[in-house]
Every structure is written in C-alpha cells, then in structure tokens.
Design a protein around this motif. Structure first.
Motif, PDB file in Angstrom:
ATOM      1  N   THR A   2      -3.983   0.013  -4.801  1.00 33.44           N
ATOM      2  CA  THR A   2      -3.312   0.442  -3.569  1.00 33.44           C
ATOM      3  C   THR A   2      -4.303   0.422  -2.400  1.00 33.44           C
ATOM      4  N   ILE A  13      -3.581   7.942  -5.043  1.00 39.63           N
ATOM      5  CA  ILE A  13      -3.960   6.573  -4.697  1.00 39.63           C
ATOM      6  C   ILE A  13      -4.725   5.976  -5.879  1.00 39.63           C
ATOM      7  N   GLY A  39       0.829  -1.219   0.000  1.00 38.24           N
ATOM      8  CA  GLY A  39       0.000   0.000   0.000  1.00 38.24           C
ATOM      9  C   GLY A  39       0.855   1.257   0.000  1.00 38.24           C
ATOM     10  N   GLY A  41       2.573   1.681  -3.239  1.00 40.34           N
ATOM     11  CA  GLY A  41       1.642   2.214  -4.244  1.00 40.34           C
ATOM     12  C   GLY A  41       1.480   3.725  -4.103  1.00 40.34           C
TER      13      GLY A  41
END
Ligand code: AMP
Length: 326
Positions: free
Chosen positions: A150, A146, A37, A40
């Motif tokens: 992600t 984002i 995450g 990303g």
C-alpha cells in the motif's frame, strides 16, 4: 492541513459497507497509486467492508502495482459511497456510473473548478493526490492499517506526479509524508527500475523526437507526434504521450508542447512550462490543468499553429516582464 474535512471523510467511510473508488481516464501513476493506496488502507483496516476500484483501464508501465480491476456490475453502485480521486472535472472520471452512488466524495489536488462531490476535499497546493492519501493516513495513523505494498502504491504517485520530487509543488510536507511511506519498507530500487528503465526502441523514439522538435522565436519547444510516427515506432497513445518529458530541459525554453494524434481524429496537447503559467492557454483550447502542467485538445493543423502562436506570445511577454529565467 484540512483535518476537519478529513474527519468528515473518515466518518462517511465508517458509515458505508461498500466503498467504490474512481479515477480519471488515461491512467497515470498518481491516480492508480492513490486509488490502490486508499483501497489498501481501507481493506487492511476494515476487512469486512467491500472496497473496490471502478475502472477497468489497463496501463503496462503501472502493472507492477497490481492486477487490473474487475468490472463492477450496475447493481453494486446504488448503496455505495463513491470516492473520486485525482479528477478535477467530472467528465474525466473513467466510470461515469459514479453518479449512481448514494454519496460522492471528491479528493483532488487540481485547481477547483467543479465541486462535483457532496463532500469536496481539494488542496491544489499538494504535489499529488497520493500526497493527500498519505496525509490522510498520517492524520489517522493510530486507526488505519498500512502495509508495504500500500505504501509503495502511494509513494509511486508521489514520485511520478512530482517529477521525482522536482516540481514546484513539492514542500517539506511532501518529503515528510514520502518518508512516512518509506518507513513502511518500500523496495525503491525495484520501484524506480519499474518506472524508469527504458527499452531500446523507446530510446530510438526519443532520438527521433530530438531530431524533429522545433523551437519558436521566444522559447516554446514543440513536436507533433503524428499517426505515421506512432506506427513507425510501434507506440501506444501512452508511450507517444511520454515525449513531452523529452523537451523539458532546453535552456531558454520556458514552455514545451507535445501534439499527439489520437484515434478519434483529435490532436491531444500536453503543455508544460517552467516559471510561466500556461493553464490559461490550455483553457482556451478545450483544456485546463495546473499552472505549469496542463492538457488541451485541438482539431486541425491551423488550431495547432494558433496554440503555438499564443504560447509564444505568452512566453515573450513573460520574458519581457520577468528576470532570472533560464
Ligand atoms: P497531462 O498532460 O495529461 O499529464 O495533463 C496535465 C494536467 O492537466 C493533468 O493534471 C490533468 O489533470 C490536466 N488536464 C489534462 N487535460 C485536461 C483537460 N482536457 N481539461 C482539464 N484538465 C486537463
């Protein structure tokens, strides 16, 4: 929310061209989701930076979050910023070359025992490290980019580490941040199917665990997943470890334990509890962790019995001094 340390962390991220992310041995949804995450978020926001995860472990059930990470050569560490996520004690960091990085940031939600970072952002009231990554995104959402993949990684860790938002650490903030991730467009039907569909053989193993489990006088359930059992059901260490969750909903049982034989001759212990805290018991047996979810290691049947006795005495005392447990 600790915005001043988040500001410092964003500042350090901006200062480096190379950022390497680290996580713990024995992958789980939270450490994989949090590292993938954050990778990303940073890759989408700063495409010119070199952002990678330093860990080549593989997990079958988390493979849907993306491919395994490529190995990183020794020479790439010296000028990098290390961000270590979801690891309470440094000996559990899966790639110990984090020490070679120029600067180290620790982001974690376990009780602070070892502030091994130059910057340490630790909030043990958070239900997952992914919740912290979601909070980081929310704080700087005008600056950070984002996408749905992600968000899915971050959401996965929030779901798995909180027991599908069931555990005590789940607060309003957890659900608001999970909502923020859902807003990015997550295919939850597919995600839950990836995480929770079971194959036929694993349900047979579950049935065997229910057959083998024992309960102490005062309400500690336990099971020993021997090497023989692991071979018979074709289990990996990871799938054998999942047995802990099968013992979680027995009325009157406030603590449950899974002992899993590992290749190196040690017996890994997973400890879980409801209402009563059990990390003090884990700490007595070379472990630690959260109040109601900890890990430890024992080396003999005698030590296993001794741990069960300690847990039983602890639960006895808890039941004698508290009301309202189920
Ligand atoms: P596990 O049973 O592996 O899911 O562990 C439950 C929690 O205890 C996790 O949050 C781990 O970080 C922590 N934990 C597990 N093993 C240890 C250990 N040997 N020392 C400290 N913490 C541990």
């Amino acid at each position: 929310m600790n915005t001043s340390v988040m500001n410092v962390i964003l500042e350090r991220i901006k200062a480096y061209d190379r950022i390497l992310l680290f996580r713990h041995i024995r992958l789980d949804g939270d450490c994989v989701g949090a590292t993938k995450g954050l990778e990303g978020l940073l890759t989408l926001t700063y495409p010119q930076k070199d952002v990678r995860i330093a860990d080549t472990q593989h997990s079958d059930y988390l493979a849907f979050l993306g491919p395994d990470e490529a190995a990183i050569p020794d020479g790439d560490f010296a000028d990098a910023l290390a961000i270590v996520i979801d690891v309470g004690s440094s000996n559990r960091i899966s790639d110990q070359r984090y020490k070679m990085c120029r600067e180290i940031i620790k982001i974690d939600h376990h009780i602070e025992r070892e502030p091994y970072g130059h910057i340490n952002w630790v909030e043990d009231s958070r239900s997952s490290a992914c919740e912290m990554i979601a909070a980081f995104y929310e704080t700087f959402r005008d600056e950070l980019a984002i996408d749905s993949h992600t968000a899915s990684c971050i959401y996965t860790g929030m779901v798995t580490d909180s027991g599908r938002f069931e555990y005590e650490g789940v607060k309003g903030d957890t659900l608001r941040l999970a909502g923020l991730m859902l807003d990015q467009g997550i295919d939850t039907e597919r995600l839950y199917a990836q995480l929770y569909l079971r194959d036929f053989a694993s349900l047979k193993f579950k049935a065997h665990i229910y057959d083998q489990m024992q309960v102490t006088e005062n309400g500690v359930a336990y099971v020993h997943i021997t090497r023989e059992m692991q071979q018979r059901f074709g289990l990996t260490f990871e799938s054998a470890s999942a047995a802990i969750s099968y013992l979680s909903d027995i009325r009157g049982v406030l603590c449950w334990l899974a002992f899993i034989d590992s290749d190196d001759g040690a017996i890994r212990v997973r400890l879980r509890s409801r209402f009563a805290t059990i990390n003090t018991i884990a700490e007595k047996y070379r472990g630690g962790g959260h109040a109601c979810a900890s890990g430890a290691t024992v080396y003999s049947a005698d030590e296993m019995c001794s741990l069960i006795r300690d847990a039983d005495a602890h639960i006895k005392e808890y039941k004698e001094t508290h009301e309202g447990w189920l």
